[in-house]
Design an enzyme around this catalytic site. Structure first.
Site, PDB file in Angstrom:
ATOM      1  N   LEU A 212      61.447 121.792  -1.509  1.00  0.00           N
ATOM      2  CA  LEU A 212      62.149 120.680  -0.567  1.00  0.00           C
ATOM      3  C   LEU A 212      63.545 120.396  -0.920  1.00  0.00           C
ATOM      4  CD1 LEU A 212      59.860 117.332  -0.663  1.00  0.00           C
ATOM      5  CD2 LEU A 212      60.221 119.358   1.309  1.00  0.00           C
ATOM      6  N   HIS A 213      64.438 121.462  -0.133  1.00  0.00           N
ATOM      7  CA  HIS A 213      65.274 120.123  -0.132  1.00  0.00           C
ATOM      8  C   HIS A 213      66.203 120.540   1.019  1.00  0.00           C
ATOM      9  CE1 HIS A 213      66.472 124.861   1.424  1.00  0.00           C
ATOM     10  NE2 HIS A 213      67.476 124.636   1.086  1.00  0.00           N
ATOM     11  N   ARG A 214      66.053 120.637   1.916  1.00  0.00           N
ATOM     12  CA  ARG A 214      66.071 119.980   3.526  1.00  0.00           C
ATOM     13  C   ARG A 214      67.359 119.098   3.434  1.00  0.00           C
ATOM     14  NH1 ARG A 214      66.241 125.353   4.977  1.00  0.00           N
ATOM     15  NH2 ARG A 214      68.258 125.079   4.278  1.00  0.00           N
ATOM     16  N   ASP A 290      60.098 123.650   2.626  1.00  0.00           N
ATOM     17  CA  ASP A 290      61.396 123.817   3.793  1.00  0.00           C
ATOM     18  C   ASP A 290      62.582 124.562   4.396  1.00  0.00           C
ATOM     19  OD1 ASP A 290      62.924 122.501   2.202  1.00  0.00           O
ATOM     20  OD2 ASP A 290      63.214 120.365   2.838  1.00  0.00           O
TER      21      ASP A 290
END
Ligand code: UD1
Length: 374
Positions: A212-214, A290
């Site tokens: 997850l990093h968006r 993501d």
């Protein structure tokens, strides 16, 4: 003829590695230099990838570091312009869609240096995503555009880009994947870091990989809490290994959500290396992500991918690959995970030209375009 190849952030490294290698073996007569903007600088986000992927040390390092989008993009531009002036390249080659991509393309175009974009024409049609802006603008500035899927040509033509500039070359990220699989680190070794590795290694149930990093998922506390809550619940059924991006780590800390990671079924790790990551993915029951690159890598590996976004620019991973868009709605995510657990998930096939030879096609075409024999 001199070519400056640009990298800046983690997803660039897997893309540039096979291109640098192909230049070395196929066009040794071309002067090729590697410029690193320093957008990513940690060992975990940067140094380890150069080592594992055998990328030569950058010839030029701009060391820009982190900042807001405007600061980061502007700083790259300021530091890259004198490089262009000193090096006087024929071509600046950029990959992907990060801030380093647009910053260097823009400087080059204004100095009348030819811009080559690898991974052109992908569109999510979501301008709230900074990468979408970078993609559209970089393609507008490019003189030669290499695409990963045939449909990308339609996107480019619709934006007024001449079809003659566009070459369907395949996916360089998959070149790197195929070349690296033999060196993948067995999942068992990476999962040994878990408090109770047995939870992850019971063959009957398997495990999921999460990234997850968006900004849309991690910058908003409510959105992040909602996601971590449902994923925490799901981990009781299917344990989850979670290499945490520094951006996400910061957000979790700032939001006081650290307790979510205190769960024996959810193994939070610092960012892992490329060989560790492909080893984890290859053996996973499914991947929740993501990221853009992981959607492609899971399709190439034949592992089901549930993409935690409302849209994707990598449409071929939906139409031909193992990818499913699930967004951020907890019920949709729960249902999709259970579908994979009961049916085994979507079965895909490798898209055309995701065959391990994209970089060779790019370098051969580039040599021809520049009028040098490959
Ligand atoms: C960038 C790319 C994104 C890509 C991602 C992969 C843009 C617009 N975004 O997002 O497309 O998918 O990289 O990782 O270019 N940080 C560190 N160490 C580092 C780098 C970053 O700690 O080596 C932290 C910093 O706190 C920084 C934050 O991570 O503020 C975000 O980094 P940044 O480069 O701004 O964007 P990413 O979210 O990594």
């Amino acid at each position: 003829n001199k070519i400056l190849c640009i990298v800046g952030a983690r997803p660039n490294f897997m893309k540039i590695a096979p291109i640098m290698a192909a230049f070395r073996t196929r066009t040794p007569q071309l002067a090729v230099k590697l410029v690193h903007t320093g957008q990513h600088y940690d060992v975990a986000m940067n140094g380890r990838f150069f080592e594992q992927l055998g990328i030569p040390a950058p010839d030029i390092s701009l060391e820009v570091g982190s900042g807001s989008h405007a600061q980061q993009t502007a700083e790259i531009m300021k530091r890259f312009e004198p490089v262009i002036d000193a090096e006087a390249p024929t071509v600046v080659l950029v990959v992907g869609d990060v801030n380093s991509t647009i910053a260097c393309a823009l400087v080059a175009a204004k100095r009348r240096v030819k811009v080559v974009h690898v991974e052109a024409g992908l569109r999510s049609r979501d301008r709230s995503m900074p990468e979408e802006i970078n993609r559209i603008l970089t393609d507008q500035l490019s003189d030669r555009l290499y695409t990963t899927e045939a449909e990308a040509l339609d996107n480019l033509v619709a934006e007024g880009i001449a079809a003659e500039r566009v070459v369907f070359a395949g996916n360089v990220m998959i070149d790197t994947l195929q070349a690296s699989l033999a060196q993948a680190v067995p999942a068992e070794a990476t999962l040994a870091a878990a408090r109770d590795p047995e939870i992850f290694l019971q063959a009957s149930q398997g495990y999921a990989v999460l990234t997850l990093h968006r900004p849309s998922n991690v910058d908003d506390v409510q959105a992040l809490t909602r996601l971590l809550t449902v994923l925490g619940e799901l981990s009781a059924e299917l344990p989850i290994v979670f290499p945490v991006h520094p951006r996400t780590q910061n957000k979790i800390r700032e939001a006081g959500l650290g307790a979510f990671l205190d769960n024996p079924h959810l193994l939070a790790l610092p960012p892992v290396g490329y060989f560790e990551m492909i080893g984890l993915m290859r053996e996973a029951k499914l991947v929740l992500t993501d990221s853009g690159g992981l959607q492609e890598e899971t399709t190439a590996l034949g592992v089901p991918c549930l993409t935690l976004r409302e849209n994707t620019e990598r449409l071929i991973t939906l139409s031909q690959g193992t990818n499913t868009l699930v967004g951020a709605d907890p019920d949709t995510i729960r249902k999709a995970v259970n579908d994979v657990l009961t049916t085994g998930g979507k079965v895909g096939r490798a898209p055309a030209l995701w065959d391990g030879h994209a970089a060779e096609r790019i370098v051969d075409d580039l040599a021809c375009w520049l009028g040098v024999s490959a």
